[in-house]
Design an enzyme around this catalytic site. Sequence first.
Site, PDB file in Angstrom:
ATOM      1  N   THR A 139       0.929  -0.862   0.013  1.00 35.26           N
ATOM      2  CA  THR A 139       0.287   0.301  -0.027  1.00 35.26           C
ATOM      3  C   THR A 139       1.038   1.442  -0.063  1.00 35.26           C
ATOM      4  O   THR A 139       0.173   2.450  -0.333  1.00 35.26           O
ATOM      5  CB  THR A 139      -0.260  -0.096   1.299  1.00 35.26           C
ATOM      6  OG1 THR A 139      -0.113   0.025   2.411  1.00 35.26           O
ATOM      7  CG2 THR A 139      -1.551  -1.071   1.137  1.00 35.26           C
ATOM      8  N   SER A 140       2.566   1.111   0.438  1.00 36.05           N
ATOM      9  CA  SER A 140       3.152   2.088   0.268  1.00 36.05           C
ATOM     10  C   SER A 140       4.514   2.161  -0.502  1.00 36.05           C
ATOM     11  O   SER A 140       5.284   0.980   0.149  1.00 36.05           O
ATOM     12  CB  SER A 140       3.023   3.237   1.267  1.00 36.05           C
ATOM     13  OG  SER A 140       3.837   4.626   1.159  1.00 36.05           O
TER      14      SER A 140
END
Length: 374
Positions: free
Chosen positions: A91-92
């Site tokens: 997610t990042s």
Amino acid sequence: MSLATNLRHELAATIGSQSWQAAVEVVPRELFLGDAVYRHEPEHGWVPVHRSDMSRDDWLALAYTDETWVTQIDGVMAEDATDPVALLRPTSSSTLPGLVVRMLEAAEIREGDKVLEIGTGTGYSTALMCQRLGNDAVTSIEYDPIVAGRAREAITAAGYAPTLVEGDGLYGYAENAEYDRLIATCSVRTIPQAWPQQVRAGGTITTPMSGWMGETAFAHLTVAGDGTARGRFLEDDLYFMTARSHLPPPRPPLVSGVGDARKSRIDPSTLQGGTALWVAQLAVPQAQVSWGGDATFVVDVGTGSRAETRQDLAGGWTVRQHGRVKLWDEVENAIETWQDAGQPHQSGFGLTVTRERQWVWLGEPGGPSWDLPA
């Protein structure tokens, strides 16, 4: 000269134009990785690699490798993980510097430009722009509050002070408009309506665009005085994580042997990836694709429509379709149109964005076209 400085110069020499090389030589990437990253190992999944478990030299060598380092998996920061994580979604990340610079170059950012960045991430690309353009020229938005906080700390520690906003980048940031360039470091399904309204006439929007089948194209659009935007997809094949609100919903269970059967006009293996999959995605933007054994499944989550293709023992393929939308009909028509045009790469297509609709066209604006989802 310190080891970090040497490594920055070596990295800069391998990527990008001279203008961005100068920024890469200065910005300390190690600050933007935090205290740990995830490394993918096929046998274990995503394995946290902590700075405290490495020598300083080894950590710097990792930081200045031209690779993407994942920093968050399904909301869990690498520094908070003690065990490998499997089957979850990054997610990042800190995108590899070479790709970051390619993105900045594609956006045609230059001195004097005022830039809105959608997706601060670790803050490394934000810092590169601050180094080249100055703090006052850069506004960056991050959706995830934890990621935003870590980025702010790293950017401040590196000596930069852009406008940093915690919020949904799909709405832009009207307070600092108008912008010369809007650049997104996340993929979107459609161009958010706020973006063209916050870019000056003649300014540009540069963003990866992906759909629910997972294929991506790289749009570079010029905004007109009436707030519409038009441009083409670029030759770069790159991938950035999808904006969270643009991710596909959970796919329902696959059901085999349902629906009316007929011969397929196309080989389903065409949809294994690349431009063909992207074209199929244009044809049925609400659908997802899956493979199981010798079958290809296309499922429309919204209507429940589905298509299943299997190879025949006698040669060719049989498709079964069920539901209101004849998904495979739409896929076949789009693929055949693309094949008749010579099977061009995504860069053979363009995009027009108005307040009322958005559509992708093949060849020229008057060519075959497909509407993007509203």
